[in-house]
Design a protein around this motif. Structure first.
Motif, mmCIF file in Angstrom:
data_model
loop_
_atom_site.group_PDB
_atom_site.id
_atom_site.type_symbol
_atom_site.label_atom_id
_atom_site.label_comp_id
_atom_site.label_asym_id
_atom_site.label_seq_id
_atom_site.Cartn_x
_atom_site.Cartn_y
_atom_site.Cartn_z
ATOM 1 N N GLU A 73 0.766 -0.741 -0.230
ATOM 2 C CA GLU A 73 0.157 0.233 -0.547
ATOM 3 C C GLU A 73 0.460 1.333 -0.072
ATOM 4 O O GLU A 73 2.357 1.096 -0.009
ATOM 5 C CB GLU A 73 -0.942 -0.120 1.265
ATOM 6 C CG GLU A 73 -0.314 0.151 2.600
ATOM 7 C CD GLU A 73 -0.088 -1.369 2.790
ATOM 8 O OE1 GLU A 73 -0.159 -0.766 4.139
ATOM 9 O OE2 GLU A 73 0.586 -1.724 2.478
ATOM 10 N N PRO B 288 -16.410 7.160 0.141
ATOM 11 C CA PRO B 288 -15.253 7.720 -0.243
ATOM 12 C C PRO B 288 -15.576 9.128 0.285
ATOM 13 O O PRO B 288 -14.223 9.800 0.455
ATOM 14 C CB PRO B 288 -16.082 8.035 -1.657
ATOM 15 C CG PRO B 288 -16.669 6.349 -2.188
ATOM 16 C CD PRO B 288 -17.780 6.303 -1.097
ATOM 17 N N SER C 36 -11.985 -3.363 -1.193
ATOM 18 C CA SER C 36 -10.455 -2.947 -0.727
ATOM 19 C C SER C 36 -10.347 -4.005 -0.300
ATOM 20 O O SER C 36 -11.142 -4.587 0.268
ATOM 21 C CB SER C 36 -9.928 -1.829 -0.896
ATOM 22 O OG SER C 36 -10.167 -1.659 0.536
ATOM 23 N N SER D 2 -12.657 9.830 3.671
ATOM 24 C CA SER D 2 -11.328 10.321 3.413
ATOM 25 C C SER D 2 -11.017 10.088 1.689
ATOM 26 O O SER D 2 -11.674 9.511 1.248
ATOM 27 C CB SER D 2 -10.723 8.779 3.994
ATOM 28 O OG SER D 2 -9.465 8.875 3.925
ATOM 29 N N PRO D 3 -9.904 10.853 1.823
ATOM 30 C CA PRO D 3 -9.489 10.612 0.283
ATOM 31 C C PRO D 3 -8.235 10.008 -0.382
ATOM 32 O O PRO D 3 -8.822 9.006 -0.941
ATOM 33 C CB PRO D 3 -8.218 11.742 0.442
ATOM 34 C CG PRO D 3 -7.985 12.398 1.975
ATOM 35 C CD PRO D 3 -9.322 11.784 2.544
ATOM 36 N N VAL D 4 -8.502 8.816 0.946
ATOM 37 C CA VAL D 4 -7.567 7.374 0.381
ATOM 38 C C VAL D 4 -8.818 5.732 -0.035
ATOM 39 O O VAL D 4 -8.897 5.350 -0.512
ATOM 40 C CB VAL D 4 -7.181 7.164 1.667
ATOM 41 C CG1 VAL D 4 -5.541 8.035 1.658
ATOM 42 C CG2 VAL D 4 -7.540 6.660 2.845
ATOM 43 N N PHE D 5 -9.883 6.437 0.157
ATOM 44 C CA PHE D 5 -11.455 5.913 0.111
ATOM 45 C C PHE D 5 -11.288 6.124 -1.388
ATOM 46 O O PHE D 5 -11.773 7.519 -1.895
ATOM 47 C CB PHE D 5 -12.187 5.985 1.221
ATOM 48 C CG PHE D 5 -12.154 5.572 2.610
ATOM 49 C CD1 PHE D 5 -10.587 5.316 2.743
ATOM 50 C CD2 PHE D 5 -13.197 5.621 3.357
ATOM 51 C CE1 PHE D 5 -10.428 4.647 4.052
ATOM 52 C CE2 PHE D 5 -12.927 5.280 4.811
ATOM 53 C CZ PHE D 5 -11.650 4.799 5.258
ATOM 54 N N GLU D 6 -11.680 5.636 -2.545
ATOM 55 C CA GLU D 6 -11.821 5.020 -4.101
ATOM 56 C C GLU D 6 -13.254 4.358 -3.386
ATOM 57 O O GLU D 6 -13.604 3.259 -3.284
ATOM 58 C CB GLU D 6 -10.700 4.542 -4.102
ATOM 59 C CG GLU D 6 -10.001 6.187 -4.660
ATOM 60 C CD GLU D 6 -9.129 5.521 -5.405
ATOM 61 O OE1 GLU D 6 -8.305 4.980 -6.418
ATOM 62 O OE2 GLU D 6 -7.558 6.611 -5.030
ATOM 63 N N PRO D 7 -14.037 5.389 -5.008
ATOM 64 C CA PRO D 7 -15.205 4.065 -4.828
ATOM 65 C C PRO D 7 -14.802 2.907 -5.924
ATOM 66 O O PRO D 7 -14.060 3.174 -6.270
ATOM 67 C CB PRO D 7 -15.790 5.197 -6.215
ATOM 68 C CG PRO D 7 -15.177 6.825 -5.894
ATOM 69 C CD PRO D 7 -13.885 6.524 -5.220
ATOM 70 N N GLY D 8 -15.743 1.689 -5.937
ATOM 71 C CA GLY D 8 -15.400 1.404 -6.429
ATOM 72 C C GLY D 8 -15.570 -0.681 -6.121
ATOM 73 O O GLY D 8 -16.151 -0.227 -4.977
#
Lengths: 242, 275
Positions: free
Chosen positions: B5, B91, B103, B94-100
């Motif tokens: 990571e 999302p 994880s 936090s800026p580190v959580f991304e849609p999709g």
């Protein structure tokens, strides 16, 4: 269902005739694949697992690379035919978690700062599963890294310990894993006295966890010796070829 | 494939400061090494869910909601209800959580919370059978991470258990081959009140309930879930690094003491302050 399961025989031995602290028969061979930089094969009980290492190689796409060290990519995967019921070959949530847990267990062993901006790929493929696959897979993956000539801070071997039928046992087989009370996989590096993988599920008291942990240390020390022997065998063969 | 990571870079200065303070057993937010942040539990936050709880652990906010349904049981457990835990790293948190797709962090989180609840037998799944082999209750625990300031595991366990603790189960009656929902409800009974204790290791020191910067600066974390009877039902080391066996044993002792305190605070509203 669970009532007919016999975890311990009348003579106190386990279902596969082992003593409480006895490992299953282990066979390790290093250097089993022709294309991988490093590879290793392990049989532990009825587990059959191959690990392969590719790299260090350029990390692409570039944004995944790190400027000060190499990154690791790890995939733990079970073959569809490795279990009694066919397993869907798509990665399950369990396999995704284990890939991460194994990467975390391997990363502290690798001297990553020697290879900045590169990636090392580690593939662990379970051909036949019999309980304790993540541990056997890790034991093999460490050897595959060594076989690839990647500088390591030390080897680590892994073994599950746990509780079944009220007793603390070493190296749980499939039956003990399914019907036992607790399962605790541990990976240990004896030279640096460090645990790199630690998980537990099931119920154990503090004393039981302590006891299981000390059994795990002893068991992984034994396996460490087997790892060293397997590496020795691999490289003595190479010398003969030259 | 699991990839190393890329932790957000926190300045060398702050990393050094965290470690310098910790050498004197101090922390950046003024806590002592074994002190939790303040915990706030709001029960029944989502009315449409059969049970829900919004938990704030410092600035970390986790919403857990339980939806109850009826399903066909799994073939290997024909007499048991179904429990499924899912975590969404939303999302906006936090800026580190991304849609999709989920994880590995979210999968690992939900699987740990699942183990904490399942292995502690907090829910007696065999009591959630309606018609053996055909119909059982399904409990979906959905975790929504709304604000991320470290230690999602402990906050998520607290939120899930609180949400399950106030879950209203619709009663079903068997009518011939079919089952029918009635207007009656019963309370889901909790058999245990597990808590998870998470430690972050910075060199040879460790802190409990790490905030985000402590988590980022740490070498690894260790989480331990403890039942009300002081037995352990889940342990997990997350992140790289090595831990000496004697430290693990030290954590077992600490966790039992911390677990007692945390349980009283976290589940006070469920148990009427009796832990």
């Amino acid at each position: 269902m669970g009532e007919n399961i016999v975890l311990f025989k009348e003579d106190g031995k386990r279902s596969d005739d082992r003593a409480l602290d006895e490992l299953r028969p282990i066979r390790i061979k290093v250097g089993v694949l022709s294309n991988a930089q490093g590879s290793a094969y392990i049989e532990q009980g009825r587990n059959k697992i191959i690990a392969a290492v590719y790299g260090p190689k350029e990390a692409l796409p570039k944004h995944i690379s790190l400027p000060d060290r190499c990154i690791l990519r790890c995939r733990y995967h079970m073959a569809p035919f490795s279990t009694s019921e066919r397993k869907n070959p798509a990665p399950s949530r369990r396999e995704i978690e284990l890939s991460m847990v194994l990467r975390n267990a391997l990363e502290p062993l690798v001297m990553t700062s020697l290879f900045p901006r590169t990636v090392i790929d580690i593939f662990i493929e379970v051909l036949q599963a019999d309980g304790g696959t993540r541990c056997a897979g890790l034991t093999a993956a460490v050897l595959a890294l060594a076989d690839a000539g990647i500088p390591l801070k030390g080897l680590a071997a892994a073994c599950a310990v746990g509780k079944a039928g009220g007793r603390i046992i070493v190296d749980l087989n499939d039956l003990e894993d399914k019907y036992g009370e607790a399962d605790m996989p541990v990976a240990y590096n004896p030279t640096l006295d460090g645990i790199t993988l630690l998980q537990m599920d099931g119920i154990m008291s503090k004393e039981e966890v302590e006891q299981a942990l000390s059994l795990a240390i002893t068991a992984t020390q034994k396996m460490h010796k087997m790892q060293v022997d397997a590496l020795r065998e691999r490289f003595s063969v190479q010398r003969r070829e030259v | 494939m699991s990839i190393t990571e890329q932790k957000p870079i926190i300045s060398k200065l702050e990393q050094q400061e965290l470690r310098r303070l910790l050498a004197d057993d101090k922390r950046i937010d003024g806590r002592s090494p074994l002190q939790y942040r303040s915990i706030n539990v709001q029960l029944g936050y989502v009315e449409k869910a059969e049970g829900s709880a919004l938990v704030a652990l410092g600035n970390t906010k986790v919403l857990a909601a339980v939806k109850v349904g009826v399903a066909v049981p799994f073939a290997d457990t024909p007499n048991e209800g179904i429990l499924i835990v899912n975590a969404e790293l939303v999302p906006l948190a936090s800026p580190v959580f991304e849609p999709g797709p989920p994880s590995e962090e979210s999968i690992s989180l939900s699987r740990y919370v699942d183990r904490s609840i399942r292995e502690s037998k907090t829910i007696d799944l065999s009591s959630l059978c309606i018609v053996p082999g055909r119909s059982v209750y399904s409990l979906y625990v959905d975790l929504y991470i709304l604000d991320y300031d470290g230690n999602l595991i402990d906050a998520s366990v607290i939120a899930s258990v609180n949400a399950l603790g106030i879950t209203n189960m619709p009663k079903y009656v068997v009518e011939g081959q079919a089952i029918k929902k009635t207007d009656e409800y019963f309370k889901l009974e909790l058999k245990d009140h597990p808590v998870s204790i998470t430690y972050a290791f910075l060199d040879d020191k460790y802190v409990v309930d790490p905030c985000l910067n402590e988590e980022y600066a740490s070498d690894f974390t260790v989480s331990m879930t403890i039942k009300s009877d002081d037995r352990f039902c889940a342990i997990q080391k997350n992140g790289g690094g090595m831990i000496p066996p004697r430290k693990v044993i030290e954590l077992l002792d600490k966790s039992i003491a911390l677990g007692k305190e945390l349980r009283t605070v976290a589940y006070g509203q469920l148990t009427g302050g009796n832990g």
